[in-house]
Design an enzyme around this catalytic site. Structure first.
Site, PDB file in Angstrom:
ATOM      1  N   SER A 106       0.813  -1.205   0.043  1.00 29.18           N
ATOM      2  CA  SER A 106       0.065  -0.097  -0.025  1.00 29.18           C
ATOM      3  C   SER A 106       0.893   1.273   0.154  1.00 29.18           C
ATOM      4  O   SER A 106       1.867   1.213   0.606  1.00 29.18           O
ATOM      5  CB  SER A 106      -0.872  -0.032   1.348  1.00 29.18           C
ATOM      6  OG  SER A 106      -1.383   1.269   1.217  1.00 29.18           O
ATOM      7  N   TYR A 142      -2.709   0.259  10.656  1.00 29.77           N
ATOM      8  CA  TYR A 142      -2.631  -0.604   9.217  1.00 29.77           C
ATOM      9  C   TYR A 142      -1.255  -0.011   8.544  1.00 29.77           C
ATOM     10  O   TYR A 142      -0.641  -0.908   7.876  1.00 29.77           O
ATOM     11  CB  TYR A 142      -3.898   0.008   8.279  1.00 29.77           C
ATOM     12  CG  TYR A 142      -3.986  -0.490   6.976  1.00 29.77           C
ATOM     13  CD1 TYR A 142      -4.175  -1.736   6.683  1.00 29.77           C
ATOM     14  CD2 TYR A 142      -3.404   0.376   5.784  1.00 29.77           C
ATOM     15  CE1 TYR A 142      -4.102  -2.149   5.335  1.00 29.77           C
ATOM     16  CE2 TYR A 142      -3.407  -0.123   4.604  1.00 29.77           C
ATOM     17  CZ  TYR A 142      -3.785  -1.556   4.407  1.00 29.77           C
ATOM     18  OH  TYR A 142      -3.844  -1.942   3.082  1.00 29.77           O
ATOM     19  N   LYS A 196       1.916  -2.203   6.837  1.00 32.15           N
ATOM     20  CA  LYS A 196       2.299  -2.185   5.505  1.00 32.15           C
ATOM     21  C   LYS A 196       3.733  -1.788   5.222  1.00 32.15           C
ATOM     22  O   LYS A 196       4.588  -2.286   4.451  1.00 32.15           O
ATOM     23  CB  LYS A 196       1.409  -1.189   4.596  1.00 32.15           C
ATOM     24  CG  LYS A 196       0.024  -1.660   4.410  1.00 32.15           C
ATOM     25  CD  LYS A 196       0.166  -3.145   3.759  1.00 32.15           C
ATOM     26  CE  LYS A 196      -1.255  -3.618   3.546  1.00 32.15           C
ATOM     27  NZ  LYS A 196      -1.271  -4.936   2.765  1.00 32.15           N
ATOM     28  N   VAL A 199      -7.991   1.958  -3.909  1.00 32.74           N
ATOM     29  CA  VAL A 199      -8.719   0.984  -4.980  1.00 32.74           C
ATOM     30  C   VAL A 199     -10.037   0.721  -4.823  1.00 32.74           C
ATOM     31  O   VAL A 199     -10.444   0.613  -3.504  1.00 32.74           O
ATOM     32  CB  VAL A 199      -7.847  -0.402  -5.072  1.00 32.74           C
ATOM     33  CG1 VAL A 199      -8.448  -1.292  -6.194  1.00 32.74           C
ATOM     34  CG2 VAL A 199      -6.275   0.007  -5.228  1.00 32.74           C
ATOM     35  N   THR A 207     -12.723  -1.138  -3.848  1.00 33.23           N
ATOM     36  CA  THR A 207     -12.838  -2.528  -3.521  1.00 33.23           C
ATOM     37  C   THR A 207     -13.748  -2.299  -2.248  1.00 33.23           C
ATOM     38  O   THR A 207     -14.211  -1.210  -1.892  1.00 33.23           O
ATOM     39  CB  THR A 207     -11.627  -3.263  -2.992  1.00 33.23           C
ATOM     40  OG1 THR A 207     -10.890  -2.365  -1.741  1.00 33.23           O
ATOM     41  CG2 THR A 207     -10.615  -3.294  -3.884  1.00 33.23           C
TER      42      THR A 207
END
Length: 114
Positions: A5, A20, A24, A55, A57
């Site tokens: 990411s 998060y 990453k 993205v 998603t």
């Protein structure tokens, strides 16, 4: 090929994603460590990381499952990447000549700030 990411390269000002981002950053370090070990072993095996920005998603809706309006705000800021955009980056890496090491690909929507 590790799917990473953009948050594996910077820590944004959004409190919701600090941990998060830490995971990453670990992917970034693991990929580089693996690349160095493979090179030292003269294996000719390449390692790369693809780091997309936003993205389209279900990720945002899962992350903000308690407040879907946050996910909607995330996805409505600009035209986002598609899964196909990320897949094309994977194909680019796989299609590189054997002597070419693509260490990292960062891709993000043109209008994404981070």
């Amino acid at each position: 090929i590790n799917i990473n990411s953009v948050l594996g390269h910077l820590v944004g000002p959004v409190n919701d994603v600090h941990f998060y981002a830490a995971t990453k950053f670990a992917v970034t370090a693991l990929t580089e460590g693996l690349r160095q070990e493979l090179r030292e072993a003269k294996s000719h095996i390449r390692a790369t990381s693809i780091s997309p920005g936003v993205v389209d998603t279900e990720f945002g809706y899962r992350m903000y499952s308690d407040d879907p309006s946050k996910a909607e705000a995330l996805y409505s800021r600009h035209k986002n990447l598609s899964g196909l955009d990320v897949a094309q980056a994977v194909l680019y890496v796989l299609g590189a000549p054997p002597h070419v090491q693509i260490g990292e690909i960062l891709l993000r929507p043109v209008e994404q700030q981070l």
